[in-house]
Design an enzyme around this catalytic site. Structure first.
Site, PDB file in Angstrom:
ATOM      1  CB  CYS A  79      -0.924  -0.002   1.201  1.00 32.11           C
ATOM      2  SG  CYS A  79      -2.420  -0.892   0.807  1.00 32.11           S
TER       3      CYS A  79
ATOM      4  CE  LYS B 208      -4.297   4.022  -1.942  1.00 32.89           C
ATOM      5  NZ  LYS B 208      -5.457   3.647  -1.103  1.00 32.89           N
TER       6      LYS B 208
ATOM      7  CB  ALA C 147     -14.540   9.540  -0.566  1.00 36.83           C
TER       8      ALA C 147
ATOM      9  CG  ASP D 281     -13.634   1.355   2.095  1.00 42.60           C
ATOM     10  OD1 ASP D 281     -12.681   2.144   1.978  1.00 42.60           O
ATOM     11  OD2 ASP D 281     -14.211   1.118   3.168  1.00 42.60           O
TER      12      ASP D 281
ATOM     13  CG  ASP E 199     -11.902  -8.154 -24.112  1.00 42.43           C
ATOM     14  OD1 ASP E 199     -11.544  -8.708 -25.171  1.00 42.43           O
ATOM     15  OD2 ASP E 199     -11.130  -7.929 -23.156  1.00 42.43           O
TER      16      ASP E 199
ATOM     17  N   GLY F  73     -11.268   3.306  -9.275  1.00 44.72           N
ATOM     18  CA  GLY F  73      -9.984   2.849  -9.810  1.00 44.72           C
ATOM     19  C   GLY F  73      -8.925   2.820  -8.732  1.00 44.72           C
ATOM     20  CG  HIS F  74      -5.299   0.863  -6.749  1.00 43.77           C
ATOM     21  ND1 HIS F  74      -5.411   1.187  -5.409  1.00 43.77           N
ATOM     22  CD2 HIS F  74      -4.032   0.440  -6.937  1.00 43.77           C
ATOM     23  CE1 HIS F  74      -4.247   0.959  -4.814  1.00 43.77           C
ATOM     24  NE2 HIS F  74      -3.398   0.505  -5.723  1.00 43.77           N
ATOM     25  CB  THR F  75      -3.323   5.723  -9.088  1.00 51.07           C
ATOM     26  OG1 THR F  75      -4.535   6.051  -9.748  1.00 51.07           O
ATOM     27  CG2 THR F  75      -2.168   6.213  -9.918  1.00 51.07           C
TER      28      THR F  75
ATOM     29  CG  ASP G 209     -11.342  -8.052 -28.554  1.00 51.11           C
ATOM     30  OD1 ASP G 209     -11.473  -9.227 -28.145  1.00 51.11           O
ATOM     31  OD2 ASP G 209     -10.872  -7.134 -27.861  1.00 51.11           O
TER      32      ASP G 209
END
Ligand SMILES: Cc1cc2nc3c(=O)[nH]c(=O)nc-3n(C[C@H](O)[C@H](O)[C@H](O)COP(=O)(O)OP(=O)(O)OC[C@H]3O[C@@H](n4cnc5c(N)ncnc54)[C@H](O)[C@@H]3O)c2cc1C
Length: 763
Positions: A425, A428, A456, A458, A498, A548-550, A638
């Site tokens: 983590c 991040k 905001a 989880d 897809d 999303g996650h960065t 595809d």
């Protein structure tokens, strides 16, 4: 996991326009790289002409690629980022360039080298009925049309060039030479083509010496080109010009090469401009009122010494500009540029003959032409025969090294970004960077989103739409380009592929992004551009981004989980396992993205090939999916990493049918087959090739065709099986909808014991 440290981007140098000076700046930064400095070239189109060779190109002595610099490729070889768009505005307070199609681009130091255009304003009818010689790309299109039609036309209308400077004189002589030559070749009388040159000055080439003026006047007369001096054009009509001396001059093709004007968008900036709208610069080439902004070439107006709008000055400014950009980045004082008071002009006269002019000196002959060609080619070789220099060294700066352009707090942030990185983590991307980069993103609204990006929490909460089933897919890939906006667009399009292959309707998506550690502003900028590109595509598909996650990574990467829906009553959609014998196989897009980007990575691509490949990668499969379904397609996939043949084999295996693919019917992107013939291929190609042993391959098939079938695609087209009787109509509908190279590329064969599932041949 501990990741190796990288050199983060600390400063952004943005170059607007691929003019004669900026191509040298790219080269200079490649030869003297500055760790932590990212150079971005914002230019459109991706091939820029070298002005000195233009008349020779028009006269037919040089080919297109001989006189154009491939900016996309040059930037790649120099380790710079290329963005194929036009600047349309500037925010000097926040240091952002506004673009025509692209989101704003942030800069620390900016340089503008966008040239000028002939002044069409002020003369009624000019902007509707005359063709400006600049921008050259638009002029070239008009010129190609003239070349294709006039030589064989029964009664070609008269042609007039307006403007008696070097550009106008060279242009009319080059056009007359070429068109008359082509007309003769077409079996017509070359003298049917009538040319005129109009200038408001008392003579042509008023800034050159008397011998140059009289010689060129004589050559124009010899070539039967009617010369109208001291005559300003007061009106342009489709078939004639009205001149200030009362003459009505018949003219069906009017070319405009008059005095230059600056781009209108500069008026809306806070840059100091001269009376003609050109950017006023100091001898250091910095603009008068903003030292972070430089301007060079035609668009610059040097306050200490007015300069002619000639390519020679733009060329000469290249080195001083590069030096000063680097000095400013190092926190050093920039140095003044000293223009020459006299310069050499070598003017082509149509055939392989030229006139030399410098101050009071004059010469002419075939030898002057050959000298000119030698000089021009020497200049061009610096940009066309340049080895790939790569990016600035990615090793970390020594611990003791300080970055002279950074403030102390930035030095600290840089050191932190360069330190050994933690995983989990702790990898991040910081919350402040995230919130700033994602600020302003507006996903399309969907009633089923109970908790999404705007809240905001989880996780996202989605209600299942009534009478629908979910279709879900995930894709992720490393950056294939250093243009984050384009990467975001293509990655989103690829992921949606897809869903379209299944016949599903996109609904929602989550993004996953990796970014290398860096200073907050450039990191934020990359994330912002990535997500803007992705959101543009997702929104167009009515697919809402819900989260999303960065994370930090060694390089930029992006992927999506995409959710689509299918009606519960028809939950099978189009599947890979539903091929039926006798069906035709339709491919919606050409192949070749893998090899073209591999060639680009090696500095061996061609800019316009990549432009075409990018357009293809950004083309959504949405309509293609609907068209194939409406034509009765039962199976679809595809075309992505396994290549056309790998995916066709997968469908045959899943359907327990056999498939024949006719590789000579398969459309290829421009340049793809040439790249294979040069021995280039994508790094995934060998893995795809290992599957070939299980297939029946026509031994007469050219190797490049087979390689094309194995080329991994990013955001590739659909391969759909449609009833044979519908195949032609399906292709027609696809082409009509913008899939211009859609084609029938094979058929489904009945199963046969022991026979290979895939036959690869020709038809
Ligand atoms: C027919 C003709 C012949 C000529 N022959 C000669 C000659 O022999 N010798 C000579 O010295 N001069 C010659 N000139 C003049 C010469 O073309 C210009 O002086 C020269 O091109 C100026 O160079 P530059 O680098 O300032 O800009 P340009 O060469 O015009 O380059 C500007 C670049 O920026 C791009 N661009 C423009 N606007 C934007 C934007 N908003 N965003 C992003 N990119 C943008 C353009 O597409 C272009 O690639 C000739 C001109 C003509 C028309």
């Amino acid at each position: 996991m501990i990741l190796p440290p990288q050199t983060p981007t600390a400063r952004d140098v943005v170059l607007i326009g691929g003019g004669h000076a900026h191509v040298q700046v790219l080269r200079a930064f490649a030869m003297r790289p500055m760790p932590g400095v990212r150079v971005t070239l914002l230019a459109s189109p991706s091939h820029t002409p070298y002005s000195g060779m233009l008349p020779g190109y028009i006269a037919g002595h040089h080919g297109y690629d001989e006189v154009h610099i491939d900016l996309r490729q040059l930037a790649q070889r120099c380790g710079a980022r290329f963005i194929g768009d036009e600047a349309v505005g500037l925010d000097q307070d926040t240091r952002h360039v506004h673009c025509a199609r692209y989101p704003d681009i942030r800069y620390d130091v900016l340089s503008i080298n966008i040239g000028s255009s002939p002044n069409l304003g002020g003369v009624p009818g000019a902007s509707s009925h005359a063709i400006a010689v600049k921008p050259i790309a638009a002029f070239n299109q008009a010129w190609q049309r003239m070349l294709a039609t006039l030589p064989a036309m029964a009664a070609p209308g008269p042609i007039t060039v307006v403007g008696g400077g070097a550009g106008g004189v060279e242009l009319v002589l080059a056009m007359a030479h070429r068109l008359r030559h082509e007309r003769e070749r077409a079996g017509h009388n070359p003298q049917d083509l009538r040319f005129a040159l109009v200038t408001s000055s008392d003579s042509v080439l008023p800034t050159h010496n008397a011998r140059v003026r009289s010689t060129l006047t004589h050559i124009l007369q010899q070539q039967g080109i009617a010369l109208h001096t001291a005559a300003a054009v007061t009106q342009v009509q489709p078939d004639h010009l009205q001149l200030s001396n009362g003459t009505t001059l018949p003219s069906v093709h009017t070319l405009w090469a008059t005095q230059a004007v600056a781009a209108p968008w500069l008026q809306h900036t806070h840059l100091a401009l001269d009376e003609q709208g050109f950017i006023q610069v100091q001898p250091t080439l910095q603009t008068l009122n903003d030292e972070r902004v430089f301007a060079v070439g035609d668009v610059a107006s040097l306050v200490t010494q007015p300069l002619a709008k000639a390519g020679v000055f733009a060329v000469r400014m290249g080195q001083p500009l590069a030096r000063n950009l680097q000095r400013v980045l190092q926190g050093k004082k920039p140095q003044p540029y000293r223009p020459q008071t006299q310069w050499l002009a070598l003017l082509g006269t149509g055939p392989r003959h030229a006139v030399a002019s410098r101050g009071r000196w004059f010469a002419q002959g075939a030898w002057v032409w050959h000298w000119k060609v030698w000089l021009d080619r020497r200049f061009m070789r610096r940009f066309t025969h340049m080895p790939a220099m790569g990016k600035a060294p990615s090793k970390p700066l020594p611990e003791t090294a300080s970055h002279p352009t950074l403030a102390p707090h930035e030095q600290a942030a840089l050191a932190q970004a360069q330190a050994m990185r933690c995983g989990g983590c702790a990898a991040k991307v910081g919350a402040d960077i995230l919130s700033r980069a994602l600020h302003g993103l507006q996903p399309v609204a969907r009633p089923e989103v109970l908790a999404g990006l705007d809240q905001a929490d989880d996780a996202a909460v989605l209600a299942l739409p009534a009478q629908q089933v979910w279709v879900q897919s995930v894709d992720f890939f490393r950056a294939f380009t250093d243009d984050p906006f384009v990467l975001g667009q293509v990655a989103a399009n690829h992921a949606l592929g897809d869903l379209y292959a299944m016949g599903a309707t996109p609904h929602s998506a989550q993004a996953i992004v990796t970014l290398p550690p860096g200073l907050p502003e450039p990191t934020e900028d990359t994330l912002r551009l990535l997500m803007h590109g992705a959101l543009q595509v997702l929104n167009q598909a009515h697919c809402t981004l819900v989260g999303g996650h960065t994370a930090e990574g060694v390089e930029v990467g992006i992927g999506f989980v995409v959710n689509g829906t299918l009606p519960s009553a028809n939950a099978t959609g189009m599947r890979q396992n539903a091929l039926q014998p006798g069906q035709a196989l339709v491919l919606t897009k050409p192949l070749g993205t893998g090899v073209l980007w591999a060639a680009h990575g090696l500095g061996q691509g061609v800019g316009r090939w990549l432009d075409e490949a990018l357009d293809c990668m950004r083309l959504s499969n949405q309509q293609a999916s609907a068209i194939c379904r409406s034509m009765g397609a039962t199976a679809c996939t595809d075309v992505t990493g396994f290549g056309l043949l790998g995916h066709a084999h997968q469908m045959a295996q899943a359907s327990r049918q056999r498939v024949a693919i006719w590789m000579n019917q398969v459309p290829a992107l421009s340049g793809a087959l040439e790249c294979f013939e040069q021995g280039l291929h994508s790094s995934l190609q060998p893995a795809n090739e290992r599957r070939v042993t299980a297939w029946a391959i026509d031994q007469a098939l050219p190797k490049a065709y087979l390689q094309l079938g194995l080329d991994p695609q990013t955001a590739g087209g659909l391969l759909a099986s449609v009833p044979a009787g519908q195949a032609a109509a399906c292709v027609l509908a696809l082409r009509h909808a913008g899939y211009t190279q859609a084609a029938i590329v094979g058929e489904v064969l009945a199963p046969q014991a022991g026979a290979p599932l895939l036959q690869v041949g020709q038809r």
